[in-house]
Motif scaffolding. Structure first.
Motif, PDB file in Angstrom:
ATOM      1  N   SER A 107       0.841  -1.194   0.000  1.00 57.26           N
ATOM      2  CA  SER A 107       0.000   0.000   0.000  1.00 57.26           C
ATOM      3  C   SER A 107       0.878   1.248   0.000  1.00 57.26           C
ATOM      4  O   SER A 107       0.623   2.210  -0.722  1.00 57.26           O
ATOM      5  N   ALA A 108       1.924   1.200   0.827  1.00 58.03           N
ATOM      6  CA  ALA A 108       2.788   2.382   0.939  1.00 58.03           C
ATOM      7  C   ALA A 108       3.604   2.600  -0.335  1.00 58.03           C
ATOM      8  O   ALA A 108       3.735   3.722  -0.822  1.00 58.03           O
ATOM      9  N   GLY A 110       4.223   2.852  -4.001  1.00 60.07           N
ATOM     10  CA  GLY A 110       3.373   3.012  -5.178  1.00 60.07           C
ATOM     11  C   GLY A 110       3.890   4.128  -6.049  1.00 60.07           C
ATOM     12  O   GLY A 110       5.084   4.457  -6.026  1.00 60.07           O
ATOM     13  N   LEU A 111       2.961   4.748  -6.770  1.00 58.43           N
ATOM     14  CA  LEU A 111       3.371   5.851  -7.627  1.00 58.43           C
ATOM     15  C   LEU A 111       3.966   6.979  -6.790  1.00 58.43           C
ATOM     16  O   LEU A 111       4.759   7.778  -7.274  1.00 58.43           O
ATOM     17  N   GLY A 112       3.571   7.025  -5.520  1.00 53.94           N
ATOM     18  CA  GLY A 112       4.135   8.024  -4.606  1.00 53.94           C
ATOM     19  C   GLY A 112       5.647   7.916  -4.559  1.00 53.94           C
ATOM     20  O   GLY A 112       6.349   8.928  -4.481  1.00 53.94           O
ATOM     21  N   ASN A 113       6.167   6.700  -4.601  1.00 55.99           N
ATOM     22  CA  ASN A 113       7.620   6.503  -4.534  1.00 55.99           C
ATOM     23  C   ASN A 113       8.283   6.681  -5.887  1.00 55.99           C
ATOM     24  O   ASN A 113       9.375   7.220  -5.981  1.00 55.99           O
ATOM     25  N   TYR A 190      -5.420   8.985  -8.789  1.00 59.00           N
ATOM     26  CA  TYR A 190      -4.296   8.055  -8.879  1.00 59.00           C
ATOM     27  C   TYR A 190      -4.516   7.079 -10.050  1.00 59.00           C
ATOM     28  O   TYR A 190      -3.590   6.722 -10.771  1.00 59.00           O
ATOM     29  N   PHE A 310       1.755  10.953   2.120  1.00 57.74           N
ATOM     30  CA  PHE A 310       1.205  10.303   0.916  1.00 57.74           C
ATOM     31  C   PHE A 310       1.907   8.966   0.700  1.00 57.74           C
ATOM     32  O   PHE A 310       1.283   7.945   0.456  1.00 57.74           O
ATOM     33  N   SER A 311       3.223   9.000   0.820  1.00 59.76           N
ATOM     34  CA  SER A 311       3.993   7.796   0.528  1.00 59.76           C
ATOM     35  C   SER A 311       3.724   6.689   1.546  1.00 59.76           C
ATOM     36  O   SER A 311       3.735   5.512   1.194  1.00 59.76           O
ATOM     37  N   SER A 313       0.919   6.273   3.004  1.00 69.02           N
ATOM     38  CA  SER A 313      -0.542   6.099   3.006  1.00 69.02           C
ATOM     39  C   SER A 313      -1.125   6.522   4.346  1.00 69.02           C
ATOM     40  O   SER A 313      -2.109   5.952   4.829  1.00 69.02           O
ATOM     41  N   THR A 316      -5.144   8.353   5.716  1.00 69.01           N
ATOM     42  CA  THR A 316      -6.225   8.002   4.791  1.00 69.01           C
ATOM     43  C   THR A 316      -7.062   6.852   5.330  1.00 69.01           C
ATOM     44  O   THR A 316      -7.905   6.332   4.618  1.00 69.01           O
ATOM     45  N   SER A 409      -1.053  -0.323  -4.395  1.00 67.83           N
ATOM     46  CA  SER A 409      -1.588   0.823  -3.650  1.00 67.83           C
ATOM     47  C   SER A 409      -3.075   1.021  -3.916  1.00 67.83           C
ATOM     48  O   SER A 409      -3.846   1.291  -2.991  1.00 67.83           O
ATOM     49  N   SER A 412      -5.233  -1.136  -1.855  1.00 63.93           N
ATOM     50  CA  SER A 412      -5.451  -0.740  -0.459  1.00 63.93           C
ATOM     51  C   SER A 412      -6.460   0.402  -0.365  1.00 63.93           C
ATOM     52  O   SER A 412      -7.290   0.440   0.533  1.00 63.93           O
ATOM     53  N   MET A 413      -6.407   1.336  -1.334  1.00 65.18           N
ATOM     54  CA  MET A 413      -7.370   2.447  -1.284  1.00 65.18           C
ATOM     55  C   MET A 413      -8.786   1.917  -1.501  1.00 65.18           C
ATOM     56  O   MET A 413      -9.739   2.378  -0.887  1.00 65.18           O
TER      57      MET A 413
END
Ligand code: PHE
Length: 538
Positions: A107-108, A110-113, A190, A310-311, A313, A316, A409, A412-413
């Motif tokens: 989950s952590a 993702g595109l955030g990274n 996302y 964000f990274s 998660s 949320t 990710s 998980s959302m």
């Protein structure tokens, strides 16, 4: 359908509760004997959980057609005691410790990274941003993760119900609602970027991304402003997520994470090696690792904080929802540190994948969100122009990596909202998942259209995707994390926090005091300061 059979009642004022066992379908009391063996399972925790279930009269059994309801099957007076036999839904659990870490880290990570972290770092001056980011992750992020874990595992329900179950003041449920709303909005925008990744994976497989800078630029603007294509890819991505989520916790989420996470790591390491071997790659490594503190400004702090949350998660309700599937033995503090380390490690690897390649061909990596869609295809093309096959393979691997990271990710959302609708509206899991899929698809289509096909769709001067990104990362996530810290630090009874932190006293509780200090004072204060700064008050 898994259900637990239990007995709840009171004998002369003493409440008793027994969990007899887990079985596939209730078929009457004939099974009673089988469950005697399992009486050891009786625990105080279970007694507490019981309060969350509504009691129905015997005649409601016929109506209780799905597991999220507690159905009273029989009640009889035995002298002065009332014995109630009921079915309690089993929400499912992760199967193993590895499954827990991989799913939560999935989950952590993702595109955030891989998409957001590199362009944020590029935009905010490189290593100096990284330093602030690391402080945010370990000083504010880890206590935040532990807090969400505590709420989730103790509540053993969807986020809203979990927050509500820990205190008499039901208004704290709002923090859960805020988390669910935030993750739904994030999933909407996302999925647009994830859909681009899916399209780019397809295009790189077909060899359509080979060309000079102008060609790649035009390819991206044509594709992203097309009225239909990006919408379809985004909806396809949400549907992909949907079909994993409806398979459940163990068979869907855990299995997908166990498969995707190792592949993701292997792909990443291969590309990092290829990128760092390029001539002139050292400059990129320096950009990421040698801080220039003159680049630090107030907005860097805010962006680093938003990026860290964000990274991870965080804020949320995602971690809270996943924690509701944890086992009583899960070491919450250790898992939080492992997840933060893994997430940061992957973000740094993503930086080491992108910056050396970009610097080696003389491109400055500050292009913003389009970095991986405009700058990178060109970078790969140029960097490996001596051996085009390597360029092709690296490009395919890169977009596959993005798709896998995004999928773990989005799963998980999606699960946050699905669990909520399933448990609160008493809708079957599949139907609950469809509700979320439709809502998120609508948000995704609006975001996608505002990127090009309908440029008039704007809010506060930003396109809707950018607006949702800023709104969630800079306001909603820090607010969620801030309220969660206040909640766990000041509202939840201290013995519950301690009990969850130490797994009912079976763990030594190392750093418990430090954790409390962080969650009561340091985190709320730091987040509040950043907010004041954002509002121009400080
Ligand atoms: N942490 C994910 C990423 O870095 C994004 C995410 C945000 C996932 C919120 C779940 C909830 O890509």
């Amino acid at each position: 359908m898994r259900e637990k059979l239990g007995v709840f009642g009171g004998i002369r004022g003493i409440r008793i509760f027994r969990l007899f066992g887990i079985f596939r379908k209730f078929r009457g009391f004939g099974k009673f004997r089988k469950f005697r063996k399992l009486r050891k399972l009786r625990k105080l925790r279970k007694l507490r959980k019981l309060r969350k279930f509504r009691l129905f009269r015997v005649w409601t059994i016929a109506k209780a057609n799905h597991t999220s309801q507690l159905s009273v099957l029989n009640s009889q007076f035995v002298k002065s005691s009332i014995i109630i036999i009921f079915i309690m839904s089993d929400r499912g659990h992760f199967g193993s410790k590895l499954g827990i870490v991989l799913a939560t880290a999935g989950s952590a990570v993702g595109l955030g990274n891989i998409w957001r972290f590199p362009y944020m770092t590029g935009h905010n001056g490189g290593a100096a941003f990284l330093m602030v980011y690391l402080v945010c992750i370990f000083l504010l992020g880890v206590p935040g993760i532990i807090s969400e874990f505590i709420v989730g595992r103790h509540g053993a329900a969807n986020a809203a119900r979990s927050y509500g179950s820990l205190t008499k003041h039901k208004s704290w449920r709002l923090v859960g609602y805020l988390g669910i709303l935030t993750s739904t909005i994030i999933l909407g925008f996302y999925a647009v970027v994830a859909g681009w990744c899916l399209q780019y994976l397809f295009a790189s497989l077909m060899g359509q991304l080979q060309g000079d800078a102008a060609y790649v630029q035009q390819y991206f603007s044509e594709f992203s402003s097309h009225p239909l294509k990006p919408c379809l890819w985004a909806v396809a991505f949400i549907l992909l997520t949907h079909f994993v989520v409806v398979r459940g916790i163990r068979n869907g989420i855990e299995r997908a994470s166990k498969l995707l996470m190792p592949i993701l790591l292997i792909l990443l390491v291969i590309i990092v090696i290829a990128s760092c071997l390029l001539p002139g790659a050292v400059k990129g490594v320096e950009f990421l690792l040698m801080p220039d503190f003159s680049k630090l400004s107030g907005s860097v702090f805010l962006e680093a904080l938003g990026q860290a949350f964000f990274s991870l998660s965080l804020g949320t309700a995602c971690l809270c929802t996943y924690a509701s599937y944890f086992n009583p033995q899960t070491h919450l503090a250790r898992s939080a540190v492992e997840i933060a380390l893994l997430d940061t490690f992957i973000a740094v690897l993503a930086g080491l994948m992108i910056f050396p390649a970009a610097f080696s061909v003389g491109v400055t990596p500050d292009a913003g969100p389009s970095l991986i869609f405009i700058t990178l295809p060109n970078v790969f093309h140029q960097a490996f122009s001596a051996v085009p096959v390597v360029g092709y393979v690296i490009s395919v691997m890169f977009y596959a990596l993005l798709v896998f990271a995004a999928l773990t990710s989005t799963i998980s959302m999606h699960e946050i909202g699905t669990a909520f609708f399933h448990e609160e509206l008493h809708a079957p899991r599949k139907r609950a998942a469809w509700v979320l899929t439709v809502v998120c698809s609508v948000i995704a289509v609006i975001c996608s259209l505002s990127m090009g096909a309908c440029p008039s769709l704007r809010l506060l001067g930003l396109d809707i995707l950018d607006f949702c990104d800023k709104l969630t990362a800079q306001y909603m996530l820090p607010t969620g994390a801030f309220l969660t810290c206040l909640f766990v630090g000041w509202v939840v009874p201290r013995h519950i926090v301690r009990q969850e932190y130490t797994n009912g006293g079976t763990l030594s509780g190392t750093f418990y005091r430090a954790y409390l200090l962080a969650v009561r004072y340091v985190c709320p204060f730091a987040i509040f300061m950043v907010f004041l700064h954002q509002l121009g008050i400080l």
